[in-house]
Scaffold this motif. Structure first.
Motif, PDB file in Angstrom:
ATOM      1  N   LYS A   1      40.489  77.324  30.907  1.00 35.34           N
ATOM      2  CA  LYS A   1      39.203  77.156  31.593  1.00 35.34           C
ATOM      3  C   LYS A   1      38.993  75.710  32.029  1.00 35.34           C
ATOM      4  O   LYS A   1      38.548  75.453  33.159  1.00 35.34           O
TER       5      LYS A   1
ATOM      6  N   ASP B   1      38.544  74.534  35.860  1.00 36.99           N
ATOM      7  CA  ASP B   1      37.319  73.824  36.242  1.00 36.99           C
ATOM      8  C   ASP B   1      37.639  72.473  36.878  1.00 36.99           C
ATOM      9  O   ASP B   1      37.005  72.063  37.862  1.00 36.99           O
ATOM     10  N   LYS B   2      38.615  71.767  36.314  1.00 34.63           N
ATOM     11  CA  LYS B   2      39.000  70.466  36.859  1.00 34.63           C
ATOM     12  C   LYS B   2      39.562  70.602  38.269  1.00 34.63           C
ATOM     13  O   LYS B   2      39.203  69.820  39.172  1.00 34.63           O
TER      14      LYS B   2
ATOM     15  N   ARG C   1      38.962  72.980  40.407  1.00 33.94           N
ATOM     16  CA  ARG C   1      37.849  73.354  41.284  1.00 33.94           C
ATOM     17  C   ARG C   1      37.005  72.132  41.633  1.00 33.94           C
ATOM     18  O   ARG C   1      36.621  71.926  42.785  1.00 33.94           O
ATOM     19  N   HIS C   2      36.733  71.298  40.631  1.00 35.66           N
ATOM     20  CA  HIS C   2      35.928  70.083  40.839  1.00 35.66           C
ATOM     21  C   HIS C   2      36.603  69.127  41.822  1.00 35.66           C
ATOM     22  O   HIS C   2      35.925  68.442  42.607  1.00 35.66           O
ATOM     23  N   LEU C   3      37.930  69.076  41.785  1.00 39.10           N
ATOM     24  CA  LEU C   3      38.672  68.181  42.674  1.00 39.10           C
ATOM     25  C   LEU C   3      38.911  68.778  44.059  1.00 39.10           C
ATOM     26  O   LEU C   3      39.533  68.140  44.911  1.00 39.10           O
ATOM     27  N   GLY C   4      38.448  69.994  44.257  1.00 42.02           N
ATOM     28  CA  GLY C   4      38.580  70.617  45.568  1.00 42.02           C
ATOM     29  C   GLY C   4      39.843  71.410  45.787  1.00 42.02           C
ATOM     30  O   GLY C   4      40.155  71.791  46.922  1.00 42.02           O
ATOM     31  N   TYR C   5      40.574  71.694  44.707  1.00 48.67           N
ATOM     32  CA  TYR C   5      41.791  72.489  44.831  1.00 48.67           C
ATOM     33  C   TYR C   5      41.466  73.982  44.721  1.00 48.67           C
ATOM     34  O   TYR C   5      40.444  74.372  44.162  1.00 48.67           O
TER      35      TYR C   5
ATOM     36  N   THR D   1      39.215  80.475  40.908  1.00 48.21           N
ATOM     37  CA  THR D   1      40.240  79.433  40.915  1.00 48.21           C
ATOM     38  C   THR D   1      41.510  79.968  40.271  1.00 48.21           C
ATOM     39  O   THR D   1      41.470  80.551  39.191  1.00 48.21           O
TER      40      THR D   1
END
Length: 281
Positions: free
Chosen positions: A199, A203-204, A206-210, A229
């Motif tokens: 998770k 989440d990381k 997703r946060h970075l736009g990947y 994601t």
């Protein structure tokens, strides 16, 4: 999904060769008795790709510091990867915590191999994926490294016990059984750690736009969707003998490569790694 285990003990020369757009392997742990280097060499001989990602813990510097262990098959794996790089495969090496000594060379290229802390991979259908070993998201590694060393020693002991136990099982005609995987998948705290790890990485990313992340570190091959994601883990070459691959159309899947027979069919139309957890990226 069903998983068939293919017997490769005879090293069948007619074994089908396959080509993927990309291959991710991690947690090989060259330099340890638990490394299944001969089977990884089989895999590399029978598979080609445009991109080959080495997603950390390829060489186990922790164990090599304690005692030197390096079989010819370990050297053969290194030579095979270098040969692939010379022949045009784009090889990207992302060091992990066990081979962290290579991180000082991040940003450099050696022998056609690009060493990076992290990488971005664009799939054939345009998805952006973060590629990282994953230890930086493991609190034990970051904040209690002594505990990580202790855990590694216990893990090595379990693998040694597992080898002896499975030698006896083989003599009795019984299939392989992994004690370490059983403990990880059954012990509540280990299961919770794996779930949290997956998770956090998703989440990381997703946060970075990947659109997704591909990692190693926890020795649990997986590909799944986490709240939109993509999370992929290439597994290891100590227990699961697995890799993550991308087909020409961008589809990602986990493949297993093993010489062990359990409930596999008596005959297969073509022997090849079995794909499971298929996910269109």
């Amino acid at each position: 999904m069903q998983r068939d285990e293919i017997d490769l003990r005879d090293r069948d020369p007619a074994l089908k060769h396959r080509r993927f757009r990309s291959i991710w392997i991690s947690d090989v742990h060259l330099g340890t008795p638990g490394c299944r280097a001969d089977h990884l060499l089989d895999f590399l001989r029978h598979h080609e790709s445009d991109y080959l990602y080495l997603v950390g813990d390829i060489v186990d510097g922790w164990q090599l510091k304690k005692s030197w262990y390096w079989k010819q098959s370990h050297n053969d794996v290194v030579q095979k990867v270098l040969r692939k790089a010379r022949k045009g495969t784009r090889v990207i090496y992302i060091p992990g915590n066990h081979d962290e000594m290579a991180r000082q060379f991040a940003g450099l290229d050696f022998g056609g191999i690009a060493i990076r802390m992290q990488a971005e991979h664009i799939t054939a259908d345009g998805k952006r994926l973060l590629v990282t070993h994953g230890d930086e998201f493991d609190g034990v590694i970051q904040y209690a490294k002594w505990l990580a060393y202790l855990g590694d020693s216990l893990y090595t002991l379990i693998l040694q016990l597992n080898r002896g136990y499975n030698w006896c099982r083989m003599k009795l005609g019984l299939p392989y059984w992994s004690l370490s995987q059983y403990l990880k998948h059954k012990v509540k705290n280990a299961v919770n750690f794996i779930s949290q790890f997956e998770k956090i990485l998703a989440d990381k990313a997703r946060h970075l736009g990947y659109d997704g992340v591909i990692c190693g570190h926890i020795h649990k091959p997986e590909i799944r969707d986490l709240d939109g994601t993509l999370y992929g883990n290439s597994g290891d070459w100590v227990e699961s003998l697995s890799a993550l691959v991308e087909s020409a159309d961008g589809t990602l899947s986990v493949v297993y490569w093993t010489h062990l027979l359990s409930d596999a069919p008596a005959s297969l139309p073509e022997q090849e790694p079995v794909q499971e957890n298929v996910c269109a990226s």
